[in-house]
Motif scaffolding. Structure first.
Motif, PDB file in Angstrom:
ATOM      1  N   TYR A  90       0.766  -1.136   0.022  1.00  0.00           N
ATOM      2  CA  TYR A  90       0.059  -0.084  -0.073  1.00  0.00           C
ATOM      3  C   TYR A  90       1.005   1.235   0.042  1.00  0.00           C
ATOM      4  O   TYR A  90       1.616   1.429  -1.042  1.00  0.00           O
ATOM      5  CB  TYR A  90      -1.004  -0.037   1.160  1.00  0.00           C
ATOM      6  CG  TYR A  90      -1.980  -1.177   0.998  1.00  0.00           C
ATOM      7  CD1 TYR A  90      -2.859  -1.413   0.135  1.00  0.00           C
ATOM      8  CD2 TYR A  90      -2.009  -2.306   1.653  1.00  0.00           C
ATOM      9  CE1 TYR A  90      -3.553  -2.645  -0.114  1.00  0.00           C
ATOM     10  CE2 TYR A  90      -2.699  -3.354   1.740  1.00  0.00           C
ATOM     11  CZ  TYR A  90      -3.412  -3.457   0.793  1.00  0.00           C
ATOM     12  OH  TYR A  90      -4.364  -4.592   0.692  1.00  0.00           O
ATOM     13  N   VAL A 112      -6.609   3.700  -0.613  1.00  0.00           N
ATOM     14  CA  VAL A 112      -6.314   2.306  -0.454  1.00  0.00           C
ATOM     15  C   VAL A 112      -7.588   1.726  -0.580  1.00  0.00           C
ATOM     16  O   VAL A 112      -8.621   2.144   0.215  1.00  0.00           O
ATOM     17  CB  VAL A 112      -5.550   2.102   0.733  1.00  0.00           C
ATOM     18  CG1 VAL A 112      -5.391   0.452   1.004  1.00  0.00           C
ATOM     19  CG2 VAL A 112      -4.320   2.694   0.957  1.00  0.00           C
ATOM     20  N   SER A 121      -9.167  -1.698  -0.232  1.00  0.00           N
ATOM     21  CA  SER A 121      -8.889  -2.936   0.256  1.00  0.00           C
ATOM     22  C   SER A 121      -9.945  -3.269   1.394  1.00  0.00           C
ATOM     23  O   SER A 121      -9.936  -2.499   2.349  1.00  0.00           O
ATOM     24  CB  SER A 121      -7.459  -2.958   0.979  1.00  0.00           C
ATOM     25  OG  SER A 121      -7.597  -4.097   1.644  1.00  0.00           O
ATOM     26  N   VAL A 132      -8.209  -3.660   4.827  1.00  0.00           N
ATOM     27  CA  VAL A 132      -7.638  -2.554   5.617  1.00  0.00           C
ATOM     28  C   VAL A 132      -8.783  -1.655   5.847  1.00  0.00           C
ATOM     29  O   VAL A 132      -9.113  -1.070   6.913  1.00  0.00           O
ATOM     30  CB  VAL A 132      -6.781  -1.694   4.438  1.00  0.00           C
ATOM     31  CG1 VAL A 132      -6.296  -0.379   5.112  1.00  0.00           C
ATOM     32  CG2 VAL A 132      -5.494  -2.480   4.198  1.00  0.00           C
ATOM     33  N   ALA A 133      -9.986  -1.385   4.946  1.00  0.00           N
ATOM     34  CA  ALA A 133     -11.085  -0.701   5.269  1.00  0.00           C
ATOM     35  C   ALA A 133     -11.688  -1.278   6.746  1.00  0.00           C
ATOM     36  O   ALA A 133     -12.453  -0.408   7.314  1.00  0.00           O
ATOM     37  CB  ALA A 133     -11.995  -0.575   4.151  1.00  0.00           C
ATOM     38  N   LYS A 167      -6.101   0.068   9.365  1.00  0.00           N
ATOM     39  CA  LYS A 167      -6.342   1.289   8.478  1.00  0.00           C
ATOM     40  C   LYS A 167      -5.822   2.571   9.007  1.00  0.00           C
ATOM     41  O   LYS A 167      -5.204   3.152   8.314  1.00  0.00           O
ATOM     42  CB  LYS A 167      -8.135   1.503   8.566  1.00  0.00           C
ATOM     43  CG  LYS A 167      -8.440   2.737   7.776  1.00  0.00           C
ATOM     44  CD  LYS A 167     -10.091   2.814   7.970  1.00  0.00           C
ATOM     45  CE  LYS A 167     -10.525   3.785   7.069  1.00  0.00           C
ATOM     46  NZ  LYS A 167     -12.190   3.695   7.264  1.00  0.00           N
ATOM     47  N   VAL A 203      -1.880   2.033   8.024  1.00  0.00           N
ATOM     48  CA  VAL A 203      -1.559   2.128   6.745  1.00  0.00           C
ATOM     49  C   VAL A 203      -1.842   3.481   6.255  1.00  0.00           C
ATOM     50  O   VAL A 203      -0.876   4.153   5.645  1.00  0.00           O
ATOM     51  CB  VAL A 203      -2.542   1.306   5.792  1.00  0.00           C
ATOM     52  CG1 VAL A 203      -2.574   1.529   4.309  1.00  0.00           C
ATOM     53  CG2 VAL A 203      -2.184  -0.105   5.801  1.00  0.00           C
ATOM     54  N   LEU A 204      -2.780   4.293   6.639  1.00  0.00           N
ATOM     55  CA  LEU A 204      -3.043   5.746   6.520  1.00  0.00           C
ATOM     56  C   LEU A 204      -2.103   6.685   7.018  1.00  0.00           C
ATOM     57  O   LEU A 204      -1.765   7.819   6.705  1.00  0.00           O
ATOM     58  CB  LEU A 204      -4.446   5.927   6.555  1.00  0.00           C
ATOM     59  CG  LEU A 204      -5.522   5.410   5.794  1.00  0.00           C
ATOM     60  CD1 LEU A 204      -6.968   5.841   6.028  1.00  0.00           C
ATOM     61  CD2 LEU A 204      -5.042   5.073   4.486  1.00  0.00           C
ATOM     62  N   SER A 255      -7.407   7.826   2.385  1.00  0.00           N
ATOM     63  CA  SER A 255      -8.405   7.189   3.043  1.00  0.00           C
ATOM     64  C   SER A 255      -8.510   5.588   2.647  1.00  0.00           C
ATOM     65  O   SER A 255      -7.681   5.158   1.716  1.00  0.00           O
ATOM     66  CB  SER A 255      -9.759   7.679   2.699  1.00  0.00           C
ATOM     67  OG  SER A 255      -9.895   7.836   0.899  1.00  0.00           O
ATOM     68  N   ALA A 256      -9.219   4.833   3.203  1.00  0.00           N
ATOM     69  CA  ALA A 256      -9.302   3.461   2.771  1.00  0.00           C
ATOM     70  C   ALA A 256     -10.667   3.153   2.638  1.00  0.00           C
ATOM     71  O   ALA A 256     -11.419   3.298   3.422  1.00  0.00           O
ATOM     72  CB  ALA A 256      -8.659   2.319   3.975  1.00  0.00           C
ATOM     73  N   SER A 312     -13.699  -0.163   0.679  1.00  0.00           N
ATOM     74  CA  SER A 312     -13.885  -1.204  -0.201  1.00  0.00           C
ATOM     75  C   SER A 312     -13.997  -1.234  -1.596  1.00  0.00           C
ATOM     76  O   SER A 312     -14.312   0.108  -1.865  1.00  0.00           O
ATOM     77  CB  SER A 312     -14.950  -2.286   0.372  1.00  0.00           C
ATOM     78  OG  SER A 312     -16.134  -1.409   0.065  1.00  0.00           O
TER      79      SER A 312
END
Length: 161
Positions: free
Chosen positions: A12, A32, A34, A37-38, A44, A47-48, A58-59, A61
């Motif tokens: 990511y 992102v 995913s 992740v979301a 989340k 990653v962010l 943002s993450a 789907s």
């Protein structure tokens, strides 16, 4: 929404994205895409948290990405889309995200995967999704860094599988 780059990279947001891609192809937002992740608040956040401070991150789907892409509210937003695998990219495309070209960056090796290149390993499900994306006329290019030569990923995949 204007997509600056659509990238498959299971890491990511990381150094290559931060120092090379986002500078070459600036975007208002890194998204992102995913489900994993979301749906995981801790992951989340992690990653962010590494996104550049001047870029919103943002993450979501793949299904939500389809709704966001179609929403007129985001019509003038520029975005870098990062997917962890081709299956979720195909889901997003089927949900209405318009993608013409995909940068295949990195998919780590695991015991159930076939090693395609030094940086990309795939499952049979990944191969099926890549072929479905190619059948939709989407260009799939292997390119780790912007300065690297871009290679036809489907040709490489076909030679290995």
């Amino acid at each position: 929404m204007k997509i600056t780059v659509t990238r498959i990279d299971d890491r990511y947001i990381h150094g290559q994205v931060l120092t090379k891609w986002i500078k070459l192809l600036p975007a208002d937002r890194i998204i992102v895409v995913s489900k994993e992740v979301a749906d995981d608040p801790m992951r989340k956040t992690l990653v962010l948290s590494v996104a550049p401070s001047n870029v919103k991150a943002s993450a979501v789907s793949p299904e939500k990405m389809g709704r966001v892409f179609q929403n007129p509210k985001y019509e003038d937003t520029t975005a870098m889309l990062i997917f962890g695998n081709p299956t979720e990219l195909l889901e997003a495309v089927n949900a209405g995200v318009e993608v013409k070209k995909v940068n295949v960056g990195g998919m780590r090796f695991a015991p159930d995967k076939i090693h395609v290149t030094e940086s990309v390993s795939v499952t049979p499900e990944d191969v099926k999704a890549f072929r479905a994306l190619a059948d939709k006329g989407i260009s799939l290019d292997l390119q780790q860094l912007p300065g690297d030569a871009s290679k036809d990923f489907m040709k490489i995949l076909d030679d290995k599988s």
